[in-house]
Design an enzyme around this catalytic site. Structure first.
Site, mmCIF file in Angstrom:
data_model
loop_
_atom_site.group_PDB
_atom_site.id
_atom_site.type_symbol
_atom_site.label_atom_id
_atom_site.label_comp_id
_atom_site.label_asym_id
_atom_site.label_seq_id
_atom_site.Cartn_x
_atom_site.Cartn_y
_atom_site.Cartn_z
ATOM 1 C CB THR A 38 -0.855 -0.018 1.402
ATOM 2 O OG1 THR A 38 -1.841 -1.044 1.205
ATOM 3 C CG2 THR A 38 -1.904 1.151 1.347
ATOM 4 C CD GLU A 113 1.634 -1.885 4.487
ATOM 5 O OE1 GLU A 113 1.459 -0.954 3.716
ATOM 6 O OE2 GLU A 113 2.404 -1.660 5.284
ATOM 7 C CE LYS A 131 9.780 6.994 1.725
ATOM 8 N NZ LYS A 131 8.689 6.029 1.340
HETATM 9 C C1 5RP Z 1 1.562 2.055 4.185
HETATM 10 C C2 5RP Z 1 2.971 1.800 3.991
HETATM 11 C C3 5RP Z 1 3.753 2.387 2.849
HETATM 12 O O1 5RP Z 1 4.541 1.353 2.249
HETATM 13 C C4 5RP Z 1 4.907 3.551 3.252
HETATM 14 O O2 5RP Z 1 4.018 4.280 3.936
HETATM 15 C C5 5RP Z 1 5.384 4.094 2.264
HETATM 16 O O3 5RP Z 1 4.447 4.795 1.501
HETATM 17 P P1 5RP Z 1 4.962 5.838 0.092
HETATM 18 O O4 5RP Z 1 5.286 4.771 -0.974
HETATM 19 O O5 5RP Z 1 3.499 6.491 -0.398
HETATM 20 O O6 5RP Z 1 6.016 6.495 0.353
HETATM 21 O O7 5RP Z 1 3.799 1.226 4.986
HETATM 22 O O8 5RP Z 1 1.167 1.392 5.394
#
Ligand code: 5RP
Length: 230
Positions: A38, A113, A131
């Protein structure tokens, strides 16, 4: 290029690289299933996956948001209870360290997840370079909590050194709430994941150390790297 456009481009590149990695497996298997995470990075991945909507048997979604996006892209959504395992689970992360432990749950989908990724042979984490961190914890650790346990769990988290913030107005797909824990000093990711999971009323915490990523796809200005966990 402003920072947002650059980050969006990197997320798209990571997604494309994941698709390139998976394509041969799709082409050699008429019954290919995939687990889908997600978030905004995953949304780009689903766009890539939509080119193969006729070639894959289906996808298991980790959230209602992903379910809708998959359906709108013509990809069949399969319930987790109808399958035994998945070859791949593809998801983003809020932080990932060099041992491929992650903090996830910025989008609040951490529980599903964790469930979907737990049945996958390989967890592929797709991220832009922002990240990747030396130590997890600058991003507040999300914890999904049964509503009646918010105060008791908050007290325990405060004793661990965290600053606790209830995510305002947010209800998870499972009908629970999220506590975001700031300022945690995370030294032993695995022990902390287990410790917090043992607090009565915690559904899941956003540390993914027990079931960490197997493959990291990291998009940076210099290019995209695909790194297998050693
Ligand atoms: C959602 C998550 C997503 O993987 C995480 O927040 C990263 O999101 P994005 O791809 O929008 O940066 O853990 O629950």
């Amino acid at each position: 290029m402003n920072i947002d456009t650059r980050q969006i481009n990197l997320k798209q590149e990571a997604s494309r690289a994941a698709m390139n990695f998976i394509t041969p497996y799709i082409l050699e298997n008429n019954n290919f299933l995939i687990g889908v995470g997600t978030g905004s990075t995953v949304d780009f991945f689903i766009d890539e996956l939509s080119c193969f909507s006729c070639s894959i048997a289906g996808a298991v979604a980790s959230s209602d948001r992903t379910k809708s996006k998959l359906s709108s892209c013509g990809i069949k959504v399969i319930e987790l209870n109808s399958i035994d395992h998945l070859p791949f689970y593809v998801d983003g992360a809020d932080e990932i360290d060099e041992s491929f432990c992650m903090i996830k749950g910025g989008g609040g989908a951490l529980t599903r997840e964790k469930i979907v990724s737990s049945v996958a042979d390989k967890f592929i984490c797709i991220v832009d370079e922002s990240k990747l961190v030396n130590r997890l914890g600058s991003f507040p650790l999300p914890i999904e909590v049964i509503p009646m346990a918010v105060n008791s769990i908050s007290r325990r988290l405060t004793l661990l050194g965290g600053k606790v913030v209830l995510r305002d107005g947010f209800i998870t797909d499972n009908g629970n709430v999220i506590i975001d824990v700031h300022n945690l000093y995370i030294q032993d990711q695995l022990s902390l994941e287990k410790e917090i999971n043992n607090f009565p009323g915690v559904v899941t915490n956003g540390l993914f150390a027990i079931n960490r990523a197997d493959i990291l796809i990291l998009a940076a200005d210099e290019g995209v790297q695909l790194i297998h966990r050693y």
